[in-house]
Design an enzyme around this catalytic site. Sequence first.
Site, PDB file in Angstrom:
ATOM      1  N   ASP A 289       4.732   4.744   2.040  1.00  0.00           N
ATOM      2  CA  ASP A 289       3.838   3.992   1.169  1.00  0.00           C
ATOM      3  C   ASP A 289       2.884   3.198   2.062  1.00  0.00           C
ATOM      4  OD1 ASP A 289       2.535   2.953  -0.986  1.00  0.00           O
ATOM      5  OD2 ASP A 289       4.327   2.293  -2.044  1.00  0.00           O
TER       6      ASP A 289
HETATM    7  C1  NOJ Z   1       0.851   1.457  -2.806  1.00  0.00           C
HETATM    8  C2  NOJ Z   1       1.649   1.898  -3.991  1.00  0.00           C
HETATM    9  O1  NOJ Z   1       2.954   1.370  -3.907  1.00  0.00           O
HETATM   10  C3  NOJ Z   1       1.739   3.393  -4.165  1.00  0.00           C
HETATM   11  O2  NOJ Z   1       2.320   3.670  -5.410  1.00  0.00           O
HETATM   12  C4  NOJ Z   1       0.393   4.027  -4.030  1.00  0.00           C
HETATM   13  O3  NOJ Z   1       0.515   5.411  -4.210  1.00  0.00           O
HETATM   14  C5  NOJ Z   1      -0.171   3.696  -2.666  1.00  0.00           C
HETATM   15  N1  NOJ Z   1      -0.316   2.268  -2.537  1.00  0.00           N
HETATM   16  C6  NOJ Z   1      -1.507   4.360  -2.407  1.00  0.00           C
HETATM   17  O4  NOJ Z   1      -2.498   3.767  -3.144  1.00  0.00           O
END
Ligand code: NOJ
Length: 764
Positions: A289
């Site tokens: 993430d």
């Molecule tokens: C953080 C989020 O937790 C995740 O769900 C998302 O896909 C990513 N950022 C990318 O934007």
Amino acid sequence: MRKTPLVMRISKLLLTAVCFSAFSCAEKQLQQNDFISDLMSKMTLKEKLGQLNQQVAGEINTGSPQNTECGKAITAGEIGSVFNVIGVDKIKDLKTVAVENSRLKIPLLVGMDVVHGYQTIFPLPLGLSCTWDIEKIEKSAAIAAKESAANGIAWTFSPMVDISLDARWGRQAEGAGEDPFLGSEIAKAMVRGYQGTDLKADDKILACVKHFALYGAAESGLDYNTVDMSHLRMFNQYFDPYKAAVEAGVGSVMSSFNIVDGIPATANKWLLTDVLRKRWGFQGMVVTDYASIAEMQTHGLGELKENSVRALKAGTDMDMVTRGFLSTLETALNEGLISEDDINKACRRVLEAKQKLGLFDNPYKYCDGKIPVSVTYCAEHKAFAKELTEESFVLLKNENNILPLKKQGTIALIGPLVEARSDMAGTWSVAQDFSKYSTLKEAFEKYLNGSATVLTAQGCNLLDNEKTQNSIQKGHGTEPILRVDDEKALKEAVDIAKKSNVIICALGECAWMSGEGTSRSDLELPRPQKALLNELLKLKKPLVLLNFAGRATVLTKESKTVPAIMNVWFGSEIGAALCSVLCGEKSPSGKLTVSMPKSVGQLPLYYNTLISGRPVQDDNPEYIIFNSDYQDVSNGALYPFGFGMSYTKFEYSDITLSKTAVSESESLTAKVTVKNAGDYDGDEIVQLYIRDIYASICRPVKELKGFKRISLKKGESAEVEFEITPDLLKFYNYDLDFVLEKGEFEVMIGGNSREVKREKFEVK
Ligand code: NOJ
């Protein structure tokens, strides 16, 4: 010579065909591997690390993207993937840099958070789950894939399948609620919808199941917080939806921000390798993430190099944003902390993902016009989104059948969400174009078309705290809901309400009051909204509360005072969908997939609980000392999992079982007759629950094991039958083996998790 019988000849032919196709598949696989091996043999170490690096593209100058930071890095072979770029031309420009300027011309993988639609926005995933309509959910993902593909996107960071039992956690909005069985069905449907059967198809994109794992169990509902849980619980309550996505062939997995067993998921080898790859056989790519490798340092685990090494060795293939892999792994290799094989494995998986999508055959795939941009938010997609949005509404109360409304007289539409155009799509809609979506006011005026007069007023501020409201709204580029003088706004609202025959209040959360980083400790309506509602209730007119939410909220007071309440979950077509449901063109049919608490103090709250040694019935009116009971609130949800009303009513017969005793390998069936005994046509979601009465470990009071959505005209009945297979009776025992234990089971069928018919059978 004796002739071979026809059946044998046919089976021989079939066998040859099967062998041939198995052979040609294997051969194809080998050729593909050869292609990747060949490519990798030409790659420098830096280029391999570049493939593991994912970046946000930043500002892109159309026409000369090679001069941007991102363009330069692509040219140098330092970027394998970018994400959240809106616009096919910009994406094509970036792809051109990869194809024309970089040494090995490796195509770029472009991702985006297409979480509940690209520009045709479906209800929030939590709302989608309330439809329990697996076919339509799959279709919504297919539409999202098609619009994404038309706009240059090859990869979506969806489905989000984190089980969430604590509505303080704002990301409950992005998942399918509290149940692993329903969550698994939805996970599979979404993977099928995005990826189809052939990822090379022009309208299919790579799915990414997230956030692995247990992100929804953040302590105190505080986003990004620690998770600490027994492995038994992980396997029996939380893991199934991720596993289901893997079984459905999901091409990628995103690890979660949280700690699991003392180690951030990003670097948790047990999760990413032992469970995901070895136990479940996942062969695709794992991405972190956002910046989670860097965040390991904040968690208190060493510096970037050490953390990058730990993440890679745990099974991470792509580093989202941190640049840890790109900037530290060469040194780590020289120092003997990792092997080249560790890097090669990750690089191969990234390249394989690109290959599966057909990007090596056509690096401009998704930008080549094969799916015209005109499919974006086209009439057909809008119509389908409206239909699905209608199915997502959950009617919680309808005293004296004040709904459906008559299309006559004067309707007062009141609340901060009445003209909140940019909030209608809801949280996490990166590519939404809210200028195209109607406000509730516009939708009602258009729909009623003069047959009734619509008067509108904002009535109050969204929140008391202006600063909090600003950061909620401005952070996401939305048009903010106006700040108003509460007293003046209230007066305006009361004035129009007095002139009206019915009052509809659009209250609750705006788009970014749920979603990432939106924990709340108080789940009641915000104070100014409650004050407005109370004043309007004093008029004693028919009043409908539309509760906009991205989570389970607390409506205890409202459940006593407001005549009609419906939970609604955003989406680009919400205005039109609300009109048709409120005015009775369709009966509401959504059912809750999260338990709505009476008080935030009950959280985490969920229906499939274990039983304490001193249980107290839900809704027991009097507090019982020395029992599992609260002094100040009765147990159980205000509105339980699976609950949702219709304009009509459904009656359930007793359950008929095909057998009352089966062997461990036998199935049985459970049947009920459901009758539409009300005055409207409607859809019912018939739910099957099972309880394993005695087992070697404690088992839940009930677990969802099947459901069917049926349509019944008024007066009509239908038999609904469920097959109970041995697999449905299994669970993970203390040794984490998936077993069926002999003994008594209870079968429950009903229209929600609380009101059920019951029967028993035995496995001998
Ligand atoms: C953080 C989020 O937790 C995740 O769900 C998302 O896909 C990513 N950022 C990318 O934007």
